[in-house]
Motif scaffolding. Structure first.
Motif, PDB file in Angstrom:
ATOM      1  N   GLN A 138      11.627  -8.673   2.737  1.00 33.18           N
ATOM      2  CA  GLN A 138      13.311  -8.254   2.555  1.00 33.18           C
ATOM      3  C   GLN A 138      13.426  -6.846   2.281  1.00 33.18           C
ATOM      4  O   GLN A 138      14.320  -6.210   2.721  1.00 33.18           O
ATOM      5  CB  GLN A 138      13.751  -9.174   1.327  1.00 33.18           C
ATOM      6  N   ASN A 139      12.389  -6.085   1.805  1.00 35.03           N
ATOM      7  CA  ASN A 139      12.420  -4.686   1.644  1.00 35.03           C
ATOM      8  C   ASN A 139      12.597  -4.038   3.264  1.00 35.03           C
ATOM      9  O   ASN A 139      13.173  -3.125   3.228  1.00 35.03           O
ATOM     10  CB  ASN A 139      11.300  -4.022   0.983  1.00 35.03           C
ATOM     11  N   ASP A 140      11.843  -4.761   4.079  1.00 35.17           N
ATOM     12  CA  ASP A 140      11.761  -4.296   5.389  1.00 35.17           C
ATOM     13  C   ASP A 140      13.122  -4.435   6.094  1.00 35.17           C
ATOM     14  O   ASP A 140      13.533  -3.434   6.802  1.00 35.17           O
ATOM     15  CB  ASP A 140      10.515  -5.118   6.250  1.00 35.17           C
ATOM     16  N   VAL A 141      13.678  -5.696   5.868  1.00 33.84           N
ATOM     17  CA  VAL A 141      14.883  -5.843   6.466  1.00 33.84           C
ATOM     18  C   VAL A 141      16.060  -5.120   5.868  1.00 33.84           C
ATOM     19  O   VAL A 141      16.802  -4.324   6.866  1.00 33.84           O
ATOM     20  CB  VAL A 141      15.462  -7.253   5.838  1.00 33.84           C
ATOM     21  N   ASP A 142      16.260  -4.784   4.617  1.00 39.98           N
ATOM     22  CA  ASP A 142      16.946  -3.727   4.043  1.00 39.98           C
ATOM     23  C   ASP A 142      16.689  -2.642   4.647  1.00 39.98           C
ATOM     24  O   ASP A 142      17.858  -1.738   5.057  1.00 39.98           O
ATOM     25  CB  ASP A 142      16.950  -3.833   2.495  1.00 39.98           C
ATOM     26  N   SER A 143      15.526  -2.033   4.746  1.00 44.82           N
ATOM     27  CA  SER A 143      15.314  -0.441   5.391  1.00 44.82           C
ATOM     28  C   SER A 143      15.609  -0.694   6.841  1.00 44.82           C
ATOM     29  O   SER A 143      16.341   0.512   7.294  1.00 44.82           O
ATOM     30  CB  SER A 143      13.835  -0.208   4.958  1.00 44.82           C
ATOM     31  N   LEU A 144      15.636  -1.632   7.493  1.00 43.72           N
ATOM     32  CA  LEU A 144      15.681  -1.560   9.167  1.00 43.72           C
ATOM     33  C   LEU A 144      17.200  -1.491   9.275  1.00 43.72           C
ATOM     34  O   LEU A 144      17.846  -0.911   9.880  1.00 43.72           O
ATOM     35  CB  LEU A 144      15.172  -2.696   9.714  1.00 43.72           C
ATOM     36  N   LYS A 145      17.822  -2.347   8.473  1.00 37.98           N
ATOM     37  CA  LYS A 145      19.327  -2.796   8.366  1.00 37.98           C
ATOM     38  C   LYS A 145      20.041  -1.198   8.204  1.00 37.98           C
ATOM     39  O   LYS A 145      20.792  -0.823   9.122  1.00 37.98           O
ATOM     40  CB  LYS A 145      20.040  -3.680   7.505  1.00 37.98           C
ATOM     41  N   ASP A 146      19.733  -0.571   7.092  1.00 33.44           N
ATOM     42  CA  ASP A 146      20.348   0.746   6.828  1.00 33.44           C
ATOM     43  C   ASP A 146      20.190   1.673   8.003  1.00 33.44           C
ATOM     44  O   ASP A 146      20.950   2.381   8.252  1.00 33.44           O
ATOM     45  CB  ASP A 146      19.699   1.202   5.418  1.00 33.44           C
ATOM     46  N   LEU A 147      18.865   1.778   8.392  1.00 38.20           N
ATOM     47  CA  LEU A 147      18.512   2.666   9.453  1.00 38.20           C
ATOM     48  C   LEU A 147      19.355   2.590  10.752  1.00 38.20           C
ATOM     49  O   LEU A 147      19.962   3.327  11.196  1.00 38.20           O
ATOM     50  CB  LEU A 147      16.903   2.425   9.681  1.00 38.20           C
ATOM     51  N   PHE A 148      19.386   1.305  11.300  1.00 36.00           N
ATOM     52  CA  PHE A 148      20.004   0.972  12.420  1.00 36.00           C
ATOM     53  C   PHE A 148      21.453   1.001  12.638  1.00 36.00           C
ATOM     54  O   PHE A 148      22.124   1.563  13.282  1.00 36.00           O
ATOM     55  CB  PHE A 148      19.555  -0.015  13.200  1.00 36.00           C
ATOM     56  N   GLU A 149      21.881   0.719  11.318  1.00 30.88           N
ATOM     57  CA  GLU A 149      23.377   1.059  11.279  1.00 30.88           C
ATOM     58  C   GLU A 149      23.902   2.423  11.044  1.00 30.88           C
ATOM     59  O   GLU A 149      24.930   2.696  11.770  1.00 30.88           O
ATOM     60  CB  GLU A 149      23.926   0.193   9.763  1.00 30.88           C
ATOM     61  N   ASP A 150      22.813   3.218  10.415  1.00 34.90           N
ATOM     62  CA  ASP A 150      23.202   4.627  10.448  1.00 34.90           C
ATOM     63  C   ASP A 150      23.214   5.266  11.873  1.00 34.90           C
ATOM     64  O   ASP A 150      23.755   6.181  12.008  1.00 34.90           O
ATOM     65  CB  ASP A 150      22.446   5.243   9.460  1.00 34.90           C
ATOM     66  N   LEU A 151      22.378   4.450  12.562  1.00 41.01           N
ATOM     67  CA  LEU A 151      22.113   5.225  14.089  1.00 41.01           C
ATOM     68  C   LEU A 151      23.064   4.715  15.028  1.00 41.01           C
ATOM     69  O   LEU A 151      22.720   5.067  16.190  1.00 41.01           O
ATOM     70  CB  LEU A 151      20.539   4.924  14.395  1.00 41.01           C
ATOM     71  N   GLY A 152      23.960   3.981  14.601  1.00 44.27           N
ATOM     72  CA  GLY A 152      25.022   3.377  15.328  1.00 44.27           C
ATOM     73  C   GLY A 152      24.818   2.194  16.173  1.00 44.27           C
ATOM     74  O   GLY A 152      25.393   2.104  17.164  1.00 44.27           O
ATOM     75  N   PHE A 153      24.070   1.314  15.530  1.00 44.85           N
ATOM     76  CA  PHE A 153      23.854  -0.131  16.240  1.00 44.85           C
ATOM     77  C   PHE A 153      24.472  -1.257  15.488  1.00 44.85           C
ATOM     78  O   PHE A 153      24.653  -1.014  14.407  1.00 44.85           O
ATOM     79  CB  PHE A 153      22.315  -0.333  16.209  1.00 44.85           C
ATOM     80  N   LEU A 154      24.860  -2.244  16.301  1.00 44.62           N
ATOM     81  CA  LEU A 154      25.470  -3.582  15.438  1.00 44.62           C
ATOM     82  C   LEU A 154      24.352  -4.295  15.086  1.00 44.62           C
ATOM     83  O   LEU A 154      23.482  -4.714  15.984  1.00 44.62           O
ATOM     84  CB  LEU A 154      26.269  -4.104  16.617  1.00 44.62           C
ATOM     85  N   VAL A 155      24.005  -4.548  13.809  1.00 47.37           N
ATOM     86  CA  VAL A 155      22.797  -5.213  13.400  1.00 47.37           C
ATOM     87  C   VAL A 155      23.034  -6.559  13.076  1.00 47.37           C
ATOM     88  O   VAL A 155      24.185  -6.941  12.309  1.00 47.37           O
ATOM     89  CB  VAL A 155      22.163  -4.324  12.028  1.00 47.37           C
TER      90      VAL A 155
END
Length: 375
Positions: free
Chosen positions: A152-169
């Motif tokens: 879940q730590n990986d999920v949270d990190s990926l979600k925050d990253l790609f939302e900041d980069l402008g993706f619909l997660v």
């Protein structure tokens, strides 16, 4: 002359070229008809080390003369601007006996930024949102002992990253092998595709693919192939990026220097992951480890690969760095990590190295939308 410049910097260039940059240069040189398929196959033989490949690439181009050498140096500037600058090529290009300088052999000075000199050399990344990012997190399996603690730590990190980069997660948890296949088909037909598609798969694996929570296998090709040019026309010419966190074998990578690691990591009970890259262009498949070896994940901190990826992709994107340069840095940082794992009650040193595989044709820079970037 460019061939004389290449001779002067031969050793430093050989030592500085990374595997991803070598592959990019070979693609460029084939496209520009400097090297043919046979010459490239000879350079990239599996038995050759990175140093051997770099040496053979340089020598093969240098033998073809000034024009071929000039093209190689131009491609190097585009593919690895940091290495190009560190070699001080512009100063080497001034050859007194001929009066030839970097300007009249077509080499040009670069700016101090990481921005590419030509927009056509970079994938378009200006839609908002840029596209979809699908995260598949298989954490709870039929066998309770296979629970992937820390995922879940990986999920949270990926979600925050790609939302900041402008993706619909979109996050999908605990998918069977059949579920994963159907999800990929579903998203390949999604109408929200824009500049790029990203898929992150976090799971166990074996020698044929990633593991569904039903303990059945989903081949990696079944994850990537729905997005090729035939099955997903809306993404033709656009980057399709897959980050796969899973073991690809049972072995632990050896350390060059024996030393105890500063912490402990948990290694899941899982097997190999094999991969298949479609022949179509514009794919990047970044595997968490090389074939035959385990991938390390901490119970409370997430996996080495995904955590390093998120950290360096966030930082590198702000600097305008392309994904292959960022993944090379991830390889370096992860390979330096130290840890201890326990297998069958036996403690051993933990080491690993990720592996990116790609058919990208241009620089891929994840640029955050302007509104987000200004925050």
């Amino acid at each position: 002359m460019a061939d004389k410049v290449l001779e002067k910097i031969r050793i430093q260039l050989r030592d500085g070229l990374s595997e991803p940059v070598i592959k990019c240069l070979l693609d460029d040189l084939r496209e520009k008809n400097v090297l043919n398929t046979g010459e490239i196959e000879e350079i990239v033989q599996k038995t050759k080390t990175r140093t051997d490949q770099a040496r053979d690439l340089i020598d093969c181009v240098k033998r073809k003369g000034m024009k071929a050498s000039e093209i190689l140096l131009k491609c190097l500037e585009k593919r690895d601007e940091y290495l190009y600058k560190s070699l001080n090529i512009d100063s080497h290009s001034e050859i007194p006996e001929t009066g030839v300088t970097s300007s009249n052999i077509g080499l040009h000075k670069t700016s101090a930024t990481d921005e590419p000199s030509n927009a056509d050399e970079e994938y378009k990344m200006d839609s908002n949102p840029h596209g979809l990012c699908v995260i598949i997190n298989n954490e709870n399996f039929e066998d309770p002992d296979n629970k992937r603690h820390g995922s879940q730590n990986d999920v949270d990190s990926l979600k925050d990253l790609f939302e900041d980069l402008g993706f619909l997660v979109k996050i999908k948890k605990d998918q069977t092998a059949s579920d994963i296949k159907q999800l990929m088909i579903k998203y390949s037909k999604d109408r929200r595709h824009a500049d790029c598609f990203v898929c992150c798969v976090l799971s166990h694996g074996d020698e044929t693919g990633v593991l569904g929570v039903d303990e059945e296998i989903c081949p990696v090709n079944a994850i990537t192939s729905p997005f090729d040019g035939v099955n997903c026309p809306s993404l033709i010419g656009k980057p399709k990026v897959f980050f796969i966190q899973a073991c690809r074998g049972h072995k632990m990578q050896s350390k060059v220097l024996a030393a105890d690691g500063p912490g402990a990591s948990h290694m899941q009970k899982s097997g190999n992951v094999s991969y298949s890259i479609p022949k179509d262009s514009d794919f990047l498949i970044a595997m968490s480890t090389v074939e035959g070896y385990v991938s390390i994940r901490g119970k409370n901190s997430g996996s080495w690969f995904i955590q390093s990826l998120c950290k360096h992709l966030k930082r590198g994107s702000k600097r305008g760095q392309d994904i292959l340069r960022i993944l090379t840095k991830v390889n370096n940082k992860v390979s330096q990590k130290e840890g201890i794992v326990k297998i069958n009650d036996v403690k051993m040193d933990a080491k690993m190295t990720p592996q990116p595989l790609f058919t990208l044709r241009k620089l891929l820079v994840f640029r955050a939308p302007k509104a987000a970037a200004s925050k």
